[in-house]
Design a protein around this motif. Structure first.
Motif, PDB file in Angstrom:
ATOM      1  N   SER A  76       0.843  -1.182   0.000  1.00  0.00           N
ATOM      2  CA  SER A  76       0.000   0.000   0.000  1.00  0.00           C
ATOM      3  C   SER A  76       0.888   1.246   0.000  1.00  0.00           C
ATOM      4  O   SER A  76       2.089   1.187   0.280  1.00  0.00           O
ATOM      5  CB  SER A  76      -0.885   0.009   1.243  1.00  0.00           C
ATOM      6  OG  SER A  76      -0.111   0.262   2.408  1.00  0.00           O
ATOM      7  N   TRP A  77       0.299   2.397  -0.315  1.00  0.00           N
ATOM      8  CA  TRP A  77       1.059   3.641  -0.323  1.00  0.00           C
ATOM      9  C   TRP A  77       1.673   3.929   1.039  1.00  0.00           C
ATOM     10  O   TRP A  77       2.746   4.509   1.141  1.00  0.00           O
ATOM     11  CB  TRP A  77       0.162   4.802  -0.758  1.00  0.00           C
ATOM     12  CG  TRP A  77       0.859   6.116  -0.782  1.00  0.00           C
ATOM     13  CD1 TRP A  77       0.675   7.164   0.057  1.00  0.00           C
ATOM     14  CD2 TRP A  77       1.884   6.530  -1.710  1.00  0.00           C
ATOM     15  NE1 TRP A  77       1.517   8.197  -0.277  1.00  0.00           N
ATOM     16  CE2 TRP A  77       2.273   7.832  -1.356  1.00  0.00           C
ATOM     17  CE3 TRP A  77       2.503   5.904  -2.802  1.00  0.00           C
ATOM     18  CZ2 TRP A  77       3.251   8.534  -2.050  1.00  0.00           C
ATOM     19  CZ3 TRP A  77       3.496   6.609  -3.481  1.00  0.00           C
ATOM     20  CH2 TRP A  77       3.848   7.906  -3.113  1.00  0.00           C
ATOM     21  N   SER A  78       1.019   3.487   2.097  1.00  0.00           N
ATOM     22  CA  SER A  78       1.512   3.743   3.454  1.00  0.00           C
ATOM     23  C   SER A  78       2.419   2.631   3.963  1.00  0.00           C
ATOM     24  O   SER A  78       2.696   2.546   5.153  1.00  0.00           O
ATOM     25  CB  SER A  78       0.337   3.944   4.405  1.00  0.00           C
ATOM     26  OG  SER A  78      -0.572   2.864   4.314  1.00  0.00           O
ATOM     27  N   LYS A  79       2.878   1.771   3.037  1.00  0.00           N
ATOM     28  CA  LYS A  79       3.882   0.761   3.342  1.00  0.00           C
ATOM     29  C   LYS A  79       3.382  -0.351   4.263  1.00  0.00           C
ATOM     30  O   LYS A  79       4.153  -0.902   5.056  1.00  0.00           O
ATOM     31  CB  LYS A  79       5.155   1.415   3.928  1.00  0.00           C
ATOM     32  CG  LYS A  79       5.792   2.453   3.006  1.00  0.00           C
ATOM     33  CD  LYS A  79       6.160   1.843   1.670  1.00  0.00           C
ATOM     34  CE  LYS A  79       6.821   2.852   0.739  1.00  0.00           C
ATOM     35  NZ  LYS A  79       7.123   2.289  -0.589  1.00  0.00           N
TER      36      LYS A  79
ATOM     37  N   GLY B   5      -3.353   2.416 -11.163  1.00  0.00           N
ATOM     38  CA  GLY B   5      -3.149   3.769 -11.651  1.00  0.00           C
ATOM     39  C   GLY B   5      -1.830   4.313 -11.143  1.00  0.00           C
ATOM     40  O   GLY B   5      -0.756   3.879 -11.536  1.00  0.00           O
ATOM     41  N   ALA B   6      -1.901   5.242 -10.188  1.00  0.00           N
ATOM     42  CA  ALA B   6      -0.676   5.819  -9.619  1.00  0.00           C
ATOM     43  C   ALA B   6      -0.204   5.060  -8.388  1.00  0.00           C
ATOM     44  O   ALA B   6       0.838   5.386  -7.828  1.00  0.00           O
ATOM     45  CB  ALA B   6      -0.919   7.287  -9.271  1.00  0.00           C
ATOM     46  N   GLY B   7      -0.982   4.070  -7.937  1.00  0.00           N
ATOM     47  CA  GLY B   7      -0.588   3.313  -6.759  1.00  0.00           C
ATOM     48  C   GLY B   7      -0.701   4.098  -5.471  1.00  0.00           C
ATOM     49  O   GLY B   7       0.003   3.826  -4.500  1.00  0.00           O
ATOM     50  N   ARG B   8      -1.604   5.094  -5.427  1.00  0.00           N
ATOM     51  CA  ARG B   8      -1.716   5.972  -4.255  1.00  0.00           C
ATOM     52  C   ARG B   8      -2.707   5.480  -3.214  1.00  0.00           C
ATOM     53  O   ARG B   8      -2.965   6.179  -2.235  1.00  0.00           O
ATOM     54  CB  ARG B   8      -2.116   7.373  -4.714  1.00  0.00           C
ATOM     55  CG  ARG B   8      -0.978   8.089  -5.446  1.00  0.00           C
ATOM     56  CD  ARG B   8      -0.050   8.757  -4.471  1.00  0.00           C
ATOM     57  NE  ARG B   8       1.217   9.141  -5.064  1.00  0.00           N
ATOM     58  CZ  ARG B   8       2.022  10.069  -4.544  1.00  0.00           C
ATOM     59  NH1 ARG B   8       1.680  10.691  -3.440  1.00  0.00           N
ATOM     60  NH2 ARG B   8       3.176  10.341  -5.113  1.00  0.00           N
ATOM     61  N   SER B   9      -3.263   4.300  -3.404  1.00  0.00           N
ATOM     62  CA  SER B   9      -4.186   3.767  -2.417  1.00  0.00           C
ATOM     63  C   SER B   9      -3.438   3.416  -1.138  1.00  0.00           C
ATOM     64  O   SER B   9      -2.365   2.811  -1.161  1.00  0.00           O
ATOM     65  CB  SER B   9      -4.880   2.513  -2.954  1.00  0.00           C
ATOM     66  OG  SER B   9      -5.595   1.861  -1.928  1.00  0.00           O
ATOM     67  N   PHE B  10      -4.016   3.791   0.008  1.00  0.00           N
ATOM     68  CA  PHE B  10      -3.424   3.454   1.296  1.00  0.00           C
ATOM     69  C   PHE B  10      -3.711   2.011   1.699  1.00  0.00           C
ATOM     70  O   PHE B  10      -3.255   1.548   2.732  1.00  0.00           O
ATOM     71  CB  PHE B  10      -3.936   4.403   2.387  1.00  0.00           C
ATOM     72  CG  PHE B  10      -3.289   5.756   2.357  1.00  0.00           C
ATOM     73  CD1 PHE B  10      -2.166   6.013   3.117  1.00  0.00           C
ATOM     74  CD2 PHE B  10      -3.799   6.774   1.575  1.00  0.00           C
ATOM     75  CE1 PHE B  10      -1.559   7.256   3.109  1.00  0.00           C
ATOM     76  CE2 PHE B  10      -3.204   8.028   1.554  1.00  0.00           C
ATOM     77  CZ  PHE B  10      -2.085   8.269   2.315  1.00  0.00           C
ATOM     78  N   GLY B  11      -4.510   1.318   0.879  1.00  0.00           N
ATOM     79  CA  GLY B  11      -4.812  -0.084   1.142  1.00  0.00           C
ATOM     80  C   GLY B  11      -4.255  -0.960   0.039  1.00  0.00           C
ATOM     81  O   GLY B  11      -3.248  -0.640  -0.597  1.00  0.00           O
TER      82      GLY B  11
ATOM     83  N   THR C 145     -10.695   3.140  -0.581  1.00  0.00           N
ATOM     84  CA  THR C 145      -9.415   3.511  -1.177  1.00  0.00           C
ATOM     85  C   THR C 145      -8.307   3.575  -0.131  1.00  0.00           C
ATOM     86  O   THR C 145      -7.126   3.564  -0.480  1.00  0.00           O
ATOM     87  CB  THR C 145      -9.489   4.874  -1.888  1.00  0.00           C
ATOM     88  OG1 THR C 145      -9.718   5.902  -0.927  1.00  0.00           O
ATOM     89  CG2 THR C 145     -10.588   4.887  -2.928  1.00  0.00           C
ATOM     90  N   LYS C 146      -8.678   3.647   1.139  1.00  0.00           N
ATOM     91  CA  LYS C 146      -7.679   3.745   2.199  1.00  0.00           C
ATOM     92  C   LYS C 146      -7.691   2.535   3.129  1.00  0.00           C
ATOM     93  O   LYS C 146      -6.844   2.418   4.007  1.00  0.00           O
ATOM     94  CB  LYS C 146      -7.934   4.999   3.026  1.00  0.00           C
ATOM     95  CG  LYS C 146      -8.083   6.230   2.163  1.00  0.00           C
ATOM     96  CD  LYS C 146      -7.627   7.481   2.828  1.00  0.00           C
ATOM     97  CE  LYS C 146      -7.690   8.641   1.848  1.00  0.00           C
ATOM     98  NZ  LYS C 146      -7.810   9.921   2.518  1.00  0.00           N
ATOM     99  N   ASP C 147      -8.620   1.641   2.925  1.00  0.00           N
ATOM    100  CA  ASP C 147      -8.820   0.571   3.906  1.00  0.00           C
ATOM    101  C   ASP C 147      -7.733  -0.491   3.868  1.00  0.00           C
ATOM    102  O   ASP C 147      -7.304  -0.931   2.798  1.00  0.00           O
ATOM    103  CB  ASP C 147     -10.172  -0.110   3.656  1.00  0.00           C
ATOM    104  CG  ASP C 147     -10.330  -1.348   4.520  1.00  0.00           C
ATOM    105  OD1 ASP C 147     -10.273  -1.203   5.750  1.00  0.00           O
ATOM    106  OD2 ASP C 147     -10.459  -2.448   3.958  1.00  0.00           O
ATOM    107  N   CYS C 148      -7.317  -0.891   5.053  1.00  0.00           N
ATOM    108  CA  CYS C 148      -6.470  -2.083   5.195  1.00  0.00           C
ATOM    109  C   CYS C 148      -6.892  -2.880   6.420  1.00  0.00           C
ATOM    110  O   CYS C 148      -6.161  -3.758   6.859  1.00  0.00           O
ATOM    111  CB  CYS C 148      -5.000  -1.696   5.288  1.00  0.00           C
ATOM    112  SG  CYS C 148      -4.562  -0.752   6.756  1.00  0.00           S
TER     113      CYS C 148
END
Length: 449
Positions: free
Chosen positions: A16-19, A48-54, A397-400
């Motif tokens: 995820s974008w947040s590693k 796309g840009a891979g900016r999802s936090f999940g 889009t942000k869920d993990c």
């Protein structure tokens, strides 16, 4: 589990974008390969840009992750006010290029680096949601390559079931290749921005929903879980006054260092809050207002999370339920000695895009970050149950963190979405890591063991 070693494809690690939520899947050497994957019968996931936090932007281990095309297309029809763009090009590039025309696009979202296709698939929103709605509300048509390899154009009048399943559908209908945006005649780009400090959440609520709403509004807290969380409220309205030229964001890549830590965020917060005690009013270009954060100039700022990574959590709820729900999350965080860093709160309006899995809803939304740990997952799971009880939802889009049963209780149109998607993907081959984790396509084939 056995994974195919197909000629012309290679295996790549993702996260995820947040590693957090590390994964891996096949990818084509040139980042494309969707049709090749279709021919080989592979599971497919668009990126796309891979900016999802999940884990929405990469595929399952035995599948193929494919980059959306980004060729720089910018086909503006000044008669119909329609702009066609390649899905892999960024939202920020759309705004910058429109500044050289007589037109504008009203939705900015949280980052200029998101792809246009990803913005449609996530149905992103901005600080002007009450007036303008979400990104998907301003999408007129989409070109999508299905898992069969067939390309379809869909809109509100053509394959409308596919269109509404794709807006907010997290890329699970197919590979979006082109997006048609509805633009409008350009108005003044200047905003008159008013900033004031609030001592706590109780002081925020009357400002979040004023009798005369501003064109743009949001509040930010450096650590909402602190004992006395001071915050800043920003409200902005359009004005015809002159504006300074927008700054040009430069892409600066960074090494992976643990710089964004709770202590560092709190220290920066104290400095900023001590320097902004008095209310202020300034004139700001609209693009600067929406993309002014330091992270908008540091392209690879997620490297500053270090190896541990951060969870970004976002939920929305009705105006009646939202304040108590935020207080519930604050209590949970404090009870687990956890921070709620970089919290942003925005009002939300009733204008809907029609996306069956779209996140925005009337009321308000909050997003925040907390360091990844099993304890964090545990208290956020309790928070998710509170969101469900309050009739709210978590942003996919942000869920993990969500479990399959939780997601189903948050999104009442999930069954309608599944019915529409199954029509176009009967084998469930468009499958991201997110889709598998949340069992969004229960008809998809299980991986070979």
């Amino acid at each position: 589990m056995k994974h195919p070693r197909e000629a012309g494809l290679r295996r790549r690690s993702y996260a995820s974008w947040s590693k957090v939520l590390p994964g891996a899947s096949l990818c084509a050497p040139d980042g494309q390969g969707w049709l090749e994957g279709c021919a080989r019968g592979l599971s497919l996931a668009p990126r796309g840009a891979g900016r999802s936090f999940g884990d929405a932007a990469f595929g399952v281990p035995e599948g193929l992750t494919c980059q959306a095309p980004r060729g720089g297309a910018f086909d503006l029809d000044t008669g119909t006010h329609r702009l066609w763009m390649d899905a892999g090009d960024s939202v920020g590039s759309a705004h910058r290029r429109l500044e050289g025309t007589a037109f504008e696009f009203p939705i900015y979202g949280g980052t200029q680096w998101a792809s246009v296709g990803g913005a449609a698939a996530g149905d992103i929103h901005g600080k002007n949601h009450p007036d303008e709605g979400s990104f998907g509300r301003h999408v007129e048509a989409l070109d999508i390559v299905l898992a069969s390899g067939e390309t379809l154009r869909c809109s509100r009048s053509l394959h409308d079931d596919l269109f509404h399943a794709t807006l907010g559908g997290m890329g699970l209908t197919g590979l979006i290749t082109r997006v048609a945006l509805k633009v409008r005649p350009r108005a003044s780009p200047t905003l008159r921005v008013r900033r004031r400090q609030v001592a706590d959440l109780d002081a925020l609520w009357p400002l979040l929903w004023p009798d005369t709403p501003p064109d743009y509004a949001f509040a930010t807290f450096f650590d909402l879980a602190q004992a006395r969380p001071r915050g800043l409220v920003f409200q902005a309205d359009r004005t015809a006054e002159a504006t300074p030229p927008p700054r040009i964001a430069r892409r600066i890549d960074l090494p992976r260092l643990p710089v964004i830590t709770p202590g560092a965020v709190r220290t920066v917060g104290r400095i900023v809050l001590n320097a902004t005690r008095e209310p202020a009013e300034t004139l700001v270009h609209r693009r600067d207002f929406n993309y002014s954060g330091l992270h908008e100039h540091l392209y690879g700022w997620n490297q500053l999370y270090g190896l541990r990574g951060m969870i970004e959590y976002q939920f929305a709820a009705s105006r009646a339920a939202f304040p108590a729900l935020v207080e519930r999350f604050v209590a949970l965080a404090r009870g687990h000695d956890a921070p709620m860093l970089a919290a942003v709160i925005k009002p939300m309006g009733p204008l809907a895009s029609g996306g069956l899995l779209s996140f925005p809803m009337a009321g308000a939304t909050i997003n925040f970050q907390t360091p990844w740990s099993p304890r964090a997952l545990a208290w956020l799971d309790q928070g998710s149950e509170a969101v469900i009880a309050a009739g709210g939802r978590v942003n996919l889009t942000k869920d993990c963190c969500l479990r399959p049963g939780q997601m189903a209780r948050m999104y009442p149109d999930l069954d309608r979405w599944r019915e529409a998607v199954r029509t176009y993907d009967p084998q469930g081959r468009v499958l991201s890591a997110l889709a598998r984790r949340l069992d969004l396509k229960p008809w998809a084939s299980a991986p070979a063991s």
